[in-house]
Enzyme design. Structure first.
Site, PDB file in Angstrom:
ATOM      1  N   HIS A 117      17.417  -1.953  -3.155  1.00  0.00           N
ATOM      2  CA  HIS A 117      18.277  -2.534  -2.116  1.00  0.00           C
ATOM      3  C   HIS A 117      17.704  -3.834  -1.561  1.00  0.00           C
ATOM      4  O   HIS A 117      18.424  -4.624  -0.953  1.00  0.00           O
ATOM      5  CB  HIS A 117      18.545  -1.521  -0.990  1.00  0.00           C
ATOM      6  N   ASP A 166      16.983   4.118  -6.011  1.00  0.00           N
ATOM      7  CA  ASP A 166      16.638   2.895  -5.277  1.00  0.00           C
ATOM      8  C   ASP A 166      15.272   2.371  -5.734  1.00  0.00           C
ATOM      9  O   ASP A 166      14.261   2.525  -5.048  1.00  0.00           O
ATOM     10  CB  ASP A 166      16.633   3.200  -3.773  1.00  0.00           C
ATOM     11  N   SER A 182      10.638  -1.719   3.682  1.00  0.00           N
ATOM     12  CA  SER A 182      11.340  -1.275   2.471  1.00  0.00           C
ATOM     13  C   SER A 182      10.601  -1.732   1.224  1.00  0.00           C
ATOM     14  O   SER A 182      10.129  -2.860   1.140  1.00  0.00           O
ATOM     15  CB  SER A 182      12.749  -1.859   2.428  1.00  0.00           C
ATOM     16  N   GLY A 183      10.537  -0.850   0.237  1.00  0.00           N
ATOM     17  CA  GLY A 183       9.912  -1.207  -1.035  1.00  0.00           C
ATOM     18  C   GLY A 183       8.432  -0.928  -1.101  1.00  0.00           C
ATOM     19  O   GLY A 183       7.839  -0.955  -2.178  1.00  0.00           O
TER      20      GLY A 183
END
Length: 263
Positions: free
Chosen positions: A65, A113, A207-208
């Site tokens: 994402h 994801d 995120s990530g």
């Protein structure tokens, strides 16, 4: 369910529908997490930021994402950073020449994801820049295991920012907890994580980044609830190992001379 930090002409927060900042954590010792990557994602006038982690000198894993954005993207990875806005000799800034989002990634429910980014040139491995191991295919991390998540995301729900890497300790939870909270939670491909006292979490901007359990990256910061900090959902890396290995082989083949790589 984006967990990015967006910068336009002013600082803008997207709604937190997932995990993304380090709340209730601490600043890590400088360069003690040499596998961490800071992603700068430029899309016209907008710039967003995510975390990631080095798994090979030419490859960084992150959340799909983070890069599932319309328009032409320019992605830069910063390795060897502690203060991402400081001038540190340890830092390596490398352009991402290509990235591969999992073919079954779903923007609607954040299934699959995961994205693999190819670096060129390759990272220079030294004491400040190193890669981290990933688990074997379908290697599970036990419920109750204490893991750590690092990043440069927000440090509070009110939008406080940090330039230095911070970390929080979170516990692997029973998947039933996430199934009750998230309709699309998938036990095979996701890990349910969090602090049940709800005073610690990853948050916007993280995120990530990797969920590190016993010195392996077992998860990727993916998403969480809109109105609270617990529980959070991480992409389960072990489920995607065959896909990761396949993409790494393709990266390696691309480095061969044309006369050798053509079939």
């Amino acid at each position: 369910m984006l967990l990015l930090l967006l910068l336009t002409s002013a600082f803008v927060l997207v709604p937190w529908t997932g995990a993304g900042r380090i709340i209730g954590g601490w600043e890590v010792k400088r360069h003690s997490r040499p596998y961490m990557a800071y992603l700068i994602i430029e899309n016209g006038v907008e710039t967003s930021f995510c975390g990631g982690f080095l798994i090979r000198p030419d490859a960084v894993l992150s959340a799909a994402h983070c890069v599932d954005i319309k328009g032409k993207l320019n992605i830069t990875v910063i390795l060897g950073a502690h203060n991402v806005h400081g001038r540190e000799r340890s830092q390596q800034k490398i352009r991402v020449t290509q990235w591969v989002i999992h073919p079954k990634y779903s923007r609607e429910d954040d299934n699959n994801d995961i994205v693999l980014l190819k670096l060129k040139p390759k990272a220079r491995i030294n004491r400040n820049v190193q890669f981290i191991s990933i688990p074997r295919s379908n290697e599970y991390v036990r419920i109750g295991t204490k893991c750590k998540v690092a990043g440069w995301g927000l440090t509070s729900e009110t939008g406080n920012r940090t330039n230095v890497m911070r970390e929080v300790e979170l516990k692997v939870q029973n998947g039933t907890i996430c199934q009750k909270t998230f309709q699309n939670y998938q036990r095979q491909s996701m890990i349910c994580v969090g602090d049940d006292s709800s005073n610690k979490a990853s948050y916007l901007g993280d995120s990530g980044g990797p969920l590190v359990c016993k010195q392996k990256a077992h998860g990727i910061v993916s998403y969480g609830p809109e109105d609270k900090l617990f529980p959070e959902v991480y992409t389960r890396i072990s489920y995607f190992v065959p896909w990761i290995r396949e993409q790494l082989r393709k990266f390696a083949l691309q480095e061969l001379p044309d006369s050798l790589s053509s079939d």
